[in-house]
Enzyme design. Structure first.
Site, mmCIF file in Angstrom:
data_model
loop_
_atom_site.group_PDB
_atom_site.id
_atom_site.type_symbol
_atom_site.label_atom_id
_atom_site.label_comp_id
_atom_site.label_asym_id
_atom_site.label_seq_id
_atom_site.Cartn_x
_atom_site.Cartn_y
_atom_site.Cartn_z
ATOM 1 N NE ARG A 71 5.423 -3.492 -4.416
ATOM 2 C CZ ARG A 71 4.123 -3.549 -4.402
ATOM 3 N NH1 ARG A 71 3.404 -3.495 -2.871
ATOM 4 N NH2 ARG A 71 2.648 -3.971 -4.842
ATOM 5 C CD GLN A 123 -3.249 -6.655 -3.522
ATOM 6 O OE1 GLN A 123 -3.890 -7.513 -4.400
ATOM 7 N NE2 GLN A 123 -2.002 -6.151 -3.521
ATOM 8 C CG ASP A 171 -0.357 2.124 -5.754
ATOM 9 O OD1 ASP A 171 -1.323 2.165 -6.101
ATOM 10 O OD2 ASP A 171 0.552 1.734 -4.824
ATOM 11 N N GLY A 207 1.066 -1.260 0.071
ATOM 12 C CA GLY A 207 -0.230 -0.024 0.353
ATOM 13 C C GLY A 207 1.021 1.144 -0.193
ATOM 14 C CG ASN A 211 -5.469 2.855 -7.443
ATOM 15 O OD1 ASN A 211 -4.902 1.833 -5.312
ATOM 16 N ND2 ASN A 211 -6.572 1.398 -6.988
HETATM 17 O O1 MRU Z 1 0.402 -4.163 -4.365
HETATM 18 P P1 MRU Z 1 -0.131 -3.429 -3.526
HETATM 19 O O2 MRU Z 1 -0.348 -3.928 -2.730
HETATM 20 O O3 MRU Z 1 0.961 -2.148 -2.775
HETATM 21 O O4 MRU Z 1 -1.815 -2.605 -4.268
HETATM 22 C C1 MRU Z 1 -1.533 -1.537 -2.923
HETATM 23 C C2 MRU Z 1 -3.275 -0.775 -4.294
HETATM 24 O O5 MRU Z 1 -2.985 0.308 -5.186
HETATM 25 C C3 MRU Z 1 -3.789 0.206 -2.999
HETATM 26 O O6 MRU Z 1 -5.331 0.372 -3.128
HETATM 27 C C4 MRU Z 1 -2.826 1.860 -3.295
HETATM 28 O O7 MRU Z 1 -1.507 1.742 -2.967
HETATM 29 C C5 MRU Z 1 -3.638 2.852 -2.354
HETATM 30 S S1 MRU Z 1 -3.169 2.728 -0.808
HETATM 31 C C6 MRU Z 1 -3.549 3.951 0.212
#
Ligand code: MRU
Length: 364
Positions: A83, A195, A236, A47, A246
């Protein structure tokens, strides 16, 4: 509880290990730079805002071992590479660098911890402010529905687990629920890492928010039948033009929402805005993750064991793009800590002039 914290002995960072949820709740202790990098790479923490906070504390852990310029640079590079897509990671690392770089070595550790703690606290305050602005949208929808429950669709996990606390997309939902507004959440399962099914459902359940987990392809059908009042997702990275990167699949939800005139909102903290990027499709690096995430599923067996099973034929190729970009034209509004604004450059620059100007200076 928060998702990241300074351990009582003051020598380590504690996290919730999100790879074990929803079937097991466990915390983990990070004591070195390598621990922090591994936690981000393996998605024990994930996240965008939480990745930023974890990177900030990771830099502090690195300085524990060695506060030299060389180690500072190495730690910055290692954490940045963990990442690629969420810009909060770079934002937090730049904040940390600015806080420690020009200080004598003896002062760096304390300065780093101070800034990392501030980044965490700021995230909580920002998300609460996002919640208060988003709450008004939910209350307006509830008024239009004369008190009938408001159905909100969300994708991935932009909940408290993705941040230090409150979440971005979930902050308005938690505030509405706590205030007695009837809300119900459709949580997209969000393949391949699930997720939504694993994390969003878990945290909504713990907070007592009514919710239904749906397969990723269900949203369009629900919207066609008037079963979704609004979509709220996290992000993101948001470009200077208001395009939103996102979790993969967000774009398809935005298309379906547009076709069905369902308001599509994106909740974002200002560290997620990247004013240096104007072409989201061309300039944002889209993380490609390992094939195993698509080829397998992990879950709890009838006798309570956690098992991973292969779901595709031996030998099939897979593609695992982790994010996509939703063009600004499909977005009804951006829910920020400074209010709900249009998804366009003028609105973003007016709401966050200090960020817009700083980035223009960096670019020139
Ligand atoms: O790959 P992730 O689980 O880190 O991706 C997270 C997302 O895409 C969330 O929707 C995004 O980071 C917003 S978090 C407030």
């Amino acid at each position: 509880m928060r998702t990241i914290w300074l351990e009582n002995d003051g020598a380590a960072i504690g996290i919730i290990d999100q790879t074990l949820l929803p079937h097991r709740f466990a915390t983990a202790r990070l004591t070195t730079l390598d621990d922090a990098v591994r936690a981000i790479v393996t998605m024990q923490v994930r996240g965008a805002p939480l990745i930023g906070a974890a990177a900030a504390y990771g830099l502090w852990l690195a300085l524990h071992a060695d506060a030299s310029d060389e180690n500072l640079e190495r730690a910055y590079a290692d954490l940045l590479a963990a990442r690629p897509t969420a810009i909060n990671l770079k934002w937090a690392l730049d904040q940390m660098l600015a806080a420690v770089r020009n200080r004598p070595r003896a002062e760096r550790l304390a300065a780093a911890l101070k800034r990392a703690n501030e980044i965490s606290e700021e995230d909580v305050a920002i998300n609460l402010a996002i919640g208060r602005h988003g709450l008004k949208l939910i209350e307006a929808a509830a008024a239009r529905k004369k008190g009938d429950r408001v159905n909100i669709l969300t994708h991935c996990n932009a909940g408290f687990l993705a941040t230090v606390d409150w979440g971005t997309a979930t902050a308005p939902i938690y505030l509405a629920h706590d205030k007695g507004v009837a809300v119900h959440v459709f949580a997209d399962e969000t393949r391949p890492r699930n997720q939504g099914a694993s994390l969003t459902a878990w945290e909504l359940g713990h907070h007592g928010v009514p919710h239904t987990v749906i397969p990723d392809n269900t949203g369009g059908h629900l919207m066609q039948h008037g079963m979704v009042d609004m979509v709220i997702v996290g992000t993101d990275r948001v470009t200077a033009q208001g395009d939103v990167c996102n979790k993969i699949g967000t774009y398809l939800k935005a298309l379906a929402a547009g076709d069905n005139k369902v308001p599509f909102y994106v909740a974002l903290p200002s560290p997620t805005i990247d004013f240096s990027v104007s072409d989201g499709l061309g300039e944002i690096p889209i993380e490609q993750r390992e094939a195993g995430e698509v080829a397998t599923m992990t879950g709890k067996s009838k006798d309570g064991r956690i098992e991973t099973v292969q779901i595709i034929p031996d030998g099939s190729d897979v593609a695992n793009y982790a994010f996509d970009v939703t063009p600004a034209r499909l977005i009804t509004g951006l829910i920020t800590e400074r209010g709900v604004i249009g998804a366009n450059h003028a609105a973003l620059a007016a709401a966050f002039p200090e960020r817009a100007t700083n980035n223009a200076k960096v670019a020139s």
